[in-house]
Design a protein around this motif. Structure first.
Motif, short mmCIF file in Angstrom:
data_model
loop_
_atom_site.label_atom_id
_atom_site.label_comp_id
_atom_site.label_asym_id
_atom_site.label_seq_id
_atom_site.Cartn_x
_atom_site.Cartn_y
_atom_site.Cartn_z
N ARG A 196 0.84 -1.07 -0.01
CA ARG A 196 -0.21 0.07 -0.03
C ARG A 196 0.77 1.06 0.12
NH1 ARG A 196 -2.96 -3.36 3.86
NH2 ARG A 196 -2.11 -1.63 5.52
N HIS A 197 2.02 1.18 0.58
CA HIS A 197 2.94 2.21 0.52
C HIS A 197 3.51 2.68 -0.59
CE1 HIS A 197 5.79 5.18 2.82
NE2 HIS A 197 6.68 4.64 2.11
N SER A 200 0.76 4.21 -2.69
CA SER A 200 0.56 5.60 -2.43
C SER A 200 1.73 6.53 -2.90
CB SER A 200 0.44 5.64 -1.00
OG SER A 200 -0.57 5.11 -0.40
N ASP A 204 0.93 9.57 -5.19
CA ASP A 204 1.32 10.69 -5.00
C ASP A 204 1.68 11.54 -6.36
OD1 ASP A 204 1.26 12.71 -3.08
OD2 ASP A 204 3.18 12.61 -2.47
#
Length: 294
Positions: A196-197, A200, A204
């Protein structure tokens, strides 16, 4: 049948007397007589041969006494395992694969050497799966990417991790998500916090990975990257522990994505002696690994 009946039966069996047994278990004799008769009725056998104001075990009673004592001894062992002052019993611990491989082997060895009565049961998996097992009571504590904001969980930060993008050796520089927009990614299942990081980080920068291949290990991810098939995100400490790490290119993330912290978490109000000593030891190890202040 309940524990008090079993304790009464053992007292009568060992003393051979209702009155003596009543003194031992702090009951009146009539209560013991009634409870023993209830136990015999429930089992459908006579546990004692009654003669001349004395009671001696019947053959069935001798057989039952062995099971009776084993049950009571196990209950006492269970009580001590959760309420005693010395860590003991099974300690079910969870950990991220990278944490289990790199960060905690020395910690587990030290804990085992100091608390030999504890049986460590280690499970590994992605953060989401480990947290589910913790909430369901399958784990007593677990190492996950944190902090974990949950109303029934407590925890402490233990290991800082630098996250890096791993790319084929001659890959172009990776400084932002758009540099690798649409490229293949190797990651754990969707409930992995590191995955998930990574997603993201792409989002971003208004970018997105291409196909995401779900892998079962970091070694598998690294093998695929070495073969030139795509990208992976992993802790630098994990990457540097694996053979083949020198045959890929390594790209740190921007500062706001670069560092994550592994936490040791547990259910609030469930800080057992096993866990308390383990958490203390983990914090001591963390402090010893920190560089001295300049």
């Amino acid at each position: 049948m309940n524990l008090s009946q079993l304790e009464m039966f053992r007292a009568v069996a060992e003393t051979g007397s209702i009155s003596a047994a009543a003194q031992r278990v702090h009951r009146v004799p009539s209560n013991l007589t009634t409870r023993i008769k209830q136990l015999e009725a429930e089992l459908g056998v006579e546990l004692f041969i009654r003669e001349n104001q004395r009671l001696r075990l019947s053959p069935a009673g001798r057989n039952f006494l062995d099971y009776n004592n084993r049950i009571l001894d196990l209950v006492e062992e269970a009580r001590l395992s959760v309420a005693g002052t010395e860590p003991q019993g099974i300690f079910a611990l969870g950990a991220l694969e990278s944490t289990a491989a790199v960060r905690i082997p020395a910690l587990l060895a030290r804990y085992h050497q100091q608390f030999t009565k504890v049986e460590l049961a280690l499970s590994t998996g992605p953060s989401g799966e480990l947290l589910d097992k913790l909430l369901e009571g399958e784990l007593e504590a677990t190492f996950v990417d944190g902090p974990v904001l949950h109303p029934v969980l407590d925890g402490v930060p233990v290991f800082p991790e630098e996250m890096v993008i791993v790319a084929p050796l001659h890959h172009a520089p990776v400084t932002r998500g758009k540099d690798v927009n649409g490229e293949i990614v190797y990651a754990f299942r969707s409930n992995c916090s590191y995955r998930r990081h990574f997603e993201s980080w792409f989002a971003d920068d208004a970018a997105a990975p291409g196909k995401i291949y779900e892998m079962e290990s970091y070694h598998g991810m690294l093998a695929c990257v070495i073969a030139g098939g795509g990208l992976a995100l992993m802790p630098r400490s994990m990457l540097e522990s694996m053979p083949g790490s020198s045959t890929v290119s390594i790209w740190p993330l921007a500062d706001n994505y670069r560092y994550l912290t592994t936490w040791l978490v547990w259910r609030r109000g469930n800080l057992t002696r096993n866990l308390s000593e383990f958490a203390k030891m983990a914090r001591e190890l963390t402090i010893s690994l920190q560089p001295p202040a300049k």
